[in-house]
Design a protein around this motif. Structure first.
Motif, PDB file in Angstrom:
ATOM      1  N   PRO A   1      10.795  -8.789 -13.120  1.00 29.16           N
ATOM      2  CA  PRO A   1       9.373  -8.701 -12.762  1.00 29.16           C
ATOM      3  C   PRO A   1       8.532  -8.012 -13.837  1.00 29.16           C
ATOM      4  N   LYS A   2       9.114  -7.007 -14.513  1.00 27.62           N
ATOM      5  CA  LYS A   2       8.400  -6.355 -15.617  1.00 27.62           C
ATOM      6  C   LYS A   2       8.213  -7.332 -16.773  1.00 27.62           C
ATOM      7  N   ARG A   3       9.251  -8.102 -17.052  1.00 27.52           N
ATOM      8  CA  ARG A   3       9.164  -9.102 -18.114  1.00 27.52           C
ATOM      9  C   ARG A   3       8.081 -10.132 -17.807  1.00 27.52           C
ATOM     10  N   ASN A   4       7.951 -10.507 -16.532  1.00 32.23           N
ATOM     11  CA  ASN A   4       7.022 -11.572 -16.156  1.00 32.23           C
ATOM     12  C   ASN A   4       5.576 -11.237 -16.493  1.00 32.23           C
ATOM     13  N   ARG A   5       5.203  -9.941 -16.421  1.00 33.29           N
ATOM     14  CA  ARG A   5       3.825  -9.567 -16.750  1.00 33.29           C
ATOM     15  C   ARG A   5       3.542  -9.779 -18.236  1.00 33.29           C
ATOM     16  N   ILE A   6       4.599  -9.703 -19.057  1.00 30.52           N
ATOM     17  CA  ILE A   6       4.435  -9.940 -20.490  1.00 30.52           C
ATOM     18  C   ILE A   6       4.289 -11.433 -20.756  1.00 30.52           C
ATOM     19  N   ILE A   7       5.079 -12.241 -20.060  1.00 31.53           N
ATOM     20  CA  ILE A   7       4.978 -13.698 -20.215  1.00 31.53           C
ATOM     21  C   ILE A   7       3.549 -14.157 -19.926  1.00 31.53           C
ATOM     22  N   SER A   8       2.988 -13.710 -18.806  1.00 32.94           N
ATOM     23  CA  SER A   8       1.616 -14.110 -18.468  1.00 32.94           C
ATOM     24  C   SER A   8       0.602 -13.427 -19.382  1.00 32.94           C
ATOM     25  N   GLY A   9       0.877 -12.178 -19.764  1.00 34.53           N
ATOM     26  CA  GLY A   9      -0.065 -11.433 -20.591  1.00 34.53           C
ATOM     27  C   GLY A   9      -0.230 -11.984 -21.988  1.00 34.53           C
ATOM     28  N   LEU A  10       0.770 -12.679 -22.503  1.00 32.03           N
ATOM     29  CA  LEU A  10       0.706 -13.217 -23.865  1.00 32.03           C
ATOM     30  C   LEU A  10      -0.153 -14.463 -23.981  1.00 32.03           C
ATOM     31  N   SER A  11      -0.533 -15.051 -22.856  1.00 33.33           N
ATOM     32  CA  SER A  11      -1.144 -16.383 -22.887  1.00 33.33           C
ATOM     33  C   SER A  11      -2.598 -16.384 -22.405  1.00 33.33           C
ATOM     34  N   VAL A  12      -3.266 -17.521 -22.661  1.00 35.86           N
ATOM     35  CA  VAL A  12      -4.606 -17.728 -22.108  1.00 35.86           C
ATOM     36  C   VAL A  12      -4.523 -18.365 -20.726  1.00 35.86           C
ATOM     37  N   GLY A  13      -3.325 -18.809 -20.345  1.00 31.42           N
ATOM     38  CA  GLY A  13      -3.135 -19.404 -19.030  1.00 31.42           C
ATOM     39  C   GLY A  13      -1.661 -19.642 -18.750  1.00 31.42           C
ATOM     40  N   VAL A  14      -1.318 -19.740 -17.469  1.00 27.82           N
ATOM     41  CA  VAL A  14       0.071 -19.949 -17.065  1.00 27.82           C
ATOM     42  C   VAL A  14       0.185 -21.294 -16.349  1.00 27.82           C
ATOM     43  N   LEU A  15       1.113 -22.117 -16.827  1.00 32.45           N
ATOM     44  CA  LEU A  15       1.370 -23.434 -16.237  1.00 32.45           C
ATOM     45  C   LEU A  15       2.695 -23.393 -15.482  1.00 32.45           C
ATOM     46  N   VAL A  16       2.647 -23.687 -14.186  1.00 30.04           N
ATOM     47  CA  VAL A  16       3.857 -23.768 -13.361  1.00 30.04           C
ATOM     48  C   VAL A  16       4.129 -25.245 -13.110  1.00 30.04           C
ATOM     49  N   THR A  17       5.244 -25.737 -13.629  1.00 30.36           N
ATOM     50  CA  THR A  17       5.506 -27.179 -13.520  1.00 30.36           C
ATOM     51  C   THR A  17       6.334 -27.551 -12.294  1.00 30.36           C
ATOM     52  N   GLU A  18       7.165 -26.616 -11.825  1.00 31.55           N
ATOM     53  CA  GLU A  18       7.943 -26.879 -10.607  1.00 31.55           C
ATOM     54  C   GLU A  18       8.485 -25.547 -10.089  1.00 31.55           C
TER      55      GLU A  18
END
Length: 353
Positions: A199-216
């Motif tokens: 969960p801590k890692r996930n905030r970095i994944i979203s924080g690095l981007s201008v948007g988050v795409l969930v494909t499935e």
């Protein structure tokens, strides 16, 4: 200790090294209570362990990126709880791009695989990098798609970056290490894989981007944690619709129902992007020059290098540079006129090429 307290300490002392040279009273001045300050002071006894980590880092060519480093991603710096230090490996030039984070289920369907591959390749072709967590399923397909067409990709780990997890993604891991992308983790080398790190890692994944795409994604999936963190960070959330009878699409369908942008092609993503991102991608695609600095004078180079691929406040530029405000204003004006940078609302500036 919370990330906010770590940031408070870092701002007070100016560097990670200076924090460990502080006294209890200084820790309290930085916002810690006595119990926290005393615990941190006693933690100095573990500095030998930190020195061994530093020796390992130097031996294995691992980068340390502190939050005041020019290479620290600006989009990540702007979230409420950015890590004050990141460990990285690969080609640091990949940090200079705009990213879309692509996440999804570990046990994805053929549909999830096909749509992830197509959308990621299309995103790379218009200038985006692909960020994900290198997990099985959608994450690994996203990285592979970007690498397959020579695009940039960032893998964010929930363990030390010297550990390839999962092991079956060793091919992706090696490709990134040898310069085809970049790896990041806030966890020190040799940190094992613990479930509570993700969960801590996930905030970095979203924080690095201008948007988050969930494909499935299924309902209750860890992927939705990343989507929730993206919402907390005021990021755009995109989701690919799926069969209403498929458990693997219930999460994405629920996101769309709750307001995420429905994606059937990258046009749906592009329409929702901030103006400056669209303009930046267009300029980068049109401009093929390797070293734009050759076209600039001394002050323009200093100001250009003081900017980022993400919006930077003018006040921050002034604080960084040792030239007069008048010279900075003139350089910002000429760089804007030459289309090397763009001025945004609230006196912010961004590189265009």
């Amino acid at each position: 200790m919370s990330e906010r307290l770590k940031i408070s300490l870092y701002k007070h002392f100016g560097s990670c090294e200076a924090i460990f040279e502080g006294a209890i009273l200084q820790y309290e001045e930085a916002g810690l209570n006595y119990k926290q300050a005393d615990k941190l002071f006693k933690y100095k006894e573990q500095l030998d362990k930190a020195k061994k980590i530093n020796e390992f880092i130097e031996k294995n060519n691992i980068d340390i990126i502190e939050i005041n480093d020019p290479l620290y991603p600006e989009t990540l710096k702007q979230i409420d709880d950015p890590p004050i230090l990141l460990y990285g490996k690969g080609d640091k030039n990949h940090l200079r791009k705009q990213y879309i984070s692509v996440v999804g289920s570990r046990k994805c369907s053929d549909y999830g695989f096909r749509i992830t591959k197509k959308l990621c390749i299309d995103l790379v072709e218009v200038g985006f990098g692909i960020c994900s967590g290198m997990a099985e399923g959608i994450d690994s397909y996203a990285h592979k798609a970007a690498l397959s067409v020579g695009g940039s990709t960032i893998a964010v780990f929930g363990n030390g970056i010297d550990i390839c997890y999962p092991v079956k993604n060793k091919e992706i891991y090696d490709s990134i290490i040898f310069g085809k992308g970049y790896m990041l983790s806030e966890f020190a080398p040799s940190t094992p894989t613990y479930n509570y790190n993700f969960p801590k890692r996930n905030r970095i994944i979203s924080g690095l981007s201008v948007g988050v795409l969930v494909t499935e994604a299924a309902l209750g999936s860890g992927t939705l944690i990343t989507a929730n963190r993206a919402e907390d960070q005021n990021k755009q959330i995109f989701a690919v619709p799926g069969n209403i009878d498929s458990k693997m699409s219930q999460g994405t369908n629920a996101l769309i129902k709750d307001g995420a942008t429905l994606v059937s092609s990258i046009d749906d993503i592009f329409e929702e992007l901030p103006y400056y991102v669209k303009k930046q991608l267009k300029t980068i695609k049109e401009d093929k020059s390797e070293d734009v600095r050759k076209l600039l004078d001394k002050n323009e180079v200093m100001v250009y290098d003081g900017l980022s691929w993400q919006p930077t406040d003018k006040e921050e530029i002034i604080n960084k540079l040792e030239i007069s405000i008048g010279e900075i204003d003139m350089a910002l004006l000429t760089l804007t006129m030459k289309s090397f940078i763009d001025r945004l609302p609230a006196n912010r500036y961004i590189k265009l090429k």
